[in-house]
Design a protein around this motif. Structure first.
Motif, mmCIF file in Angstrom:
data_model
loop_
_atom_site.group_PDB
_atom_site.id
_atom_site.type_symbol
_atom_site.label_atom_id
_atom_site.label_comp_id
_atom_site.label_asym_id
_atom_site.label_seq_id
_atom_site.Cartn_x
_atom_site.Cartn_y
_atom_site.Cartn_z
ATOM 1 N N ILE A 26 -12.159 -22.892 -82.943
ATOM 2 C CA ILE A 26 -10.849 -23.182 -83.533
ATOM 3 C C ILE A 26 -10.990 -24.268 -84.591
ATOM 4 C CG2 ILE A 26 -8.543 -24.122 -83.066
ATOM 5 C CD1 ILE A 26 -8.770 -22.679 -80.293
ATOM 6 N N ALA A 27 -11.731 -25.321 -84.271
ATOM 7 C CA ALA A 27 -11.944 -26.405 -85.242
ATOM 8 C C ALA A 27 -12.646 -25.867 -86.483
ATOM 9 C CB ALA A 27 -12.758 -27.529 -84.603
ATOM 10 N N ARG A 28 -13.672 -25.051 -86.288
ATOM 11 C CA ARG A 28 -14.431 -24.498 -87.422
ATOM 12 C C ARG A 28 -13.521 -23.625 -88.290
ATOM 13 N NH1 ARG A 28 -18.234 -22.751 -84.519
ATOM 14 N NH2 ARG A 28 -17.557 -20.604 -84.295
ATOM 15 N N GLU A 29 -12.726 -22.749 -87.664
ATOM 16 C CA GLU A 29 -11.826 -21.878 -88.433
ATOM 17 C C GLU A 29 -10.748 -22.678 -89.160
ATOM 18 O OE1 GLU A 29 -10.375 -18.224 -87.098
ATOM 19 O OE2 GLU A 29 -12.286 -17.613 -86.229
ATOM 20 N N ALA A 30 -10.366 -23.809 -88.574
ATOM 21 C CA ALA A 30 -9.363 -24.662 -89.223
ATOM 22 C C ALA A 30 -9.977 -25.517 -90.328
ATOM 23 C CB ALA A 30 -8.687 -25.554 -88.182
ATOM 24 N N GLY A 31 -11.303 -25.568 -90.369
ATOM 25 C CA GLY A 31 -11.974 -26.382 -91.385
ATOM 26 C C GLY A 31 -11.938 -27.863 -91.077
ATOM 27 N N VAL A 32 -11.883 -28.193 -89.777
ATOM 28 C CA VAL A 32 -11.874 -29.598 -89.362
ATOM 29 C C VAL A 32 -12.984 -29.821 -88.352
ATOM 30 C CG1 VAL A 32 -9.371 -29.801 -89.724
ATOM 31 C CG2 VAL A 32 -10.244 -29.287 -87.443
ATOM 32 N N GLY A 33 -13.312 -31.067 -88.109
ATOM 33 C CA GLY A 33 -14.294 -31.400 -87.087
ATOM 34 C C GLY A 33 -13.684 -31.339 -85.699
ATOM 35 N N THR A 34 -14.548 -31.224 -84.705
ATOM 36 C CA THR A 34 -14.037 -31.173 -83.326
ATOM 37 C C THR A 34 -13.341 -32.478 -82.956
ATOM 38 O OG1 THR A 34 -16.213 -31.792 -82.483
ATOM 39 C CG2 THR A 34 -15.668 -29.442 -82.487
ATOM 40 N N GLY A 35 -13.792 -33.585 -83.543
ATOM 41 C CA GLY A 35 -13.134 -34.863 -83.266
ATOM 42 C C GLY A 35 -11.678 -34.852 -83.717
#
Length: 191
Positions: free
Chosen positions: A40-49
């Motif tokens: 989900i983080a990757r698809e959103a273009g954000v880091g897991t943090g």
């Protein structure tokens, strides 16, 4: 606003939150409860943090994703009425309802897990949808473009039926035809 904060999010933080919620709906709909939050983080273009800072638990993310879809649907009513004639606004909203129902059905397993954790993500959903639909229908009745003897409750039941019968993405053409048929049945002068 972020949970527990008294001030609005910065514009970039709000954009990241919105991207996370949109990605969560897609991924949970595709993978159900087995969805990896890292995807989900990757698809959103954000880091897991960033994801965990906004949504420390899977349940909070699922609940927020569902509530965001609900808010998008309900918030669309006044915007549509401001830009389209009432009948067209109602029809556009009906299409958005199918999108909302499709997202909700796709996330069914994830939402059940949230309910099992003791949270009711559906609290006030029915009332919010009814209020948006009532507003649209009242405007169309006042404009003389739909008949006044159909309640928002009946319309909601009909839309739900269409979503259940034809709500999958591959059934969208059929859903659109059924929405048009429903709106035709509401035309003023029919009874």
């Amino acid at each position: 606003m972020a949970r527990g904060e008294g001030r609005p999010l910065r514009a970039d933080a709000q954009r990241n939150r919105d991207k996370i919620l949109a990605a969560a709906v897609r991924v949970f709909a595709e993978e159900g409860l087995d969805a990896h939050l890292e995807r989900i983080a990757r698809e959103a273009g954000v880091g897991t943090g960033t994801l965990y800072r906004n949504f420390p638990t899977r349940e909070l993310l699922i609940e927020a994703a569902y509530r965001n879809e609900l808010a998008r649907l309900c918030d669309a009513a006044p915007d549509l009425l401001a830009t389209l004639p009432p009948r067209q606004a109602l029809r556009a909203w009906m299409g958005r309802f199918i999108d909302y129902a499709n997202a909700k059905l796709g996330m069914a397993d994830a939402l059940r897990a949230v309910v099992a954790s003791g949270v009711n993500p559906y609290a006030q959903s029915h009332e919010m949808i009814q209020a948006a639909l009532s507003r649209l229908m009242e405007a169309a009745v006042a404009a003389g473009t739909i008949r006044p003897d159909v309640s928002a409750t009946d319309m909601f039941a009909g839309l739900t039926g269409i979503a259940l019968a034809s709500g999958k993405p591959e059934q969208r053409e059929q859903a659109e035809r059924l929405l048009d048929l429903t709106l035709d049945g509401l035309s003023a002068g029919r009874s």
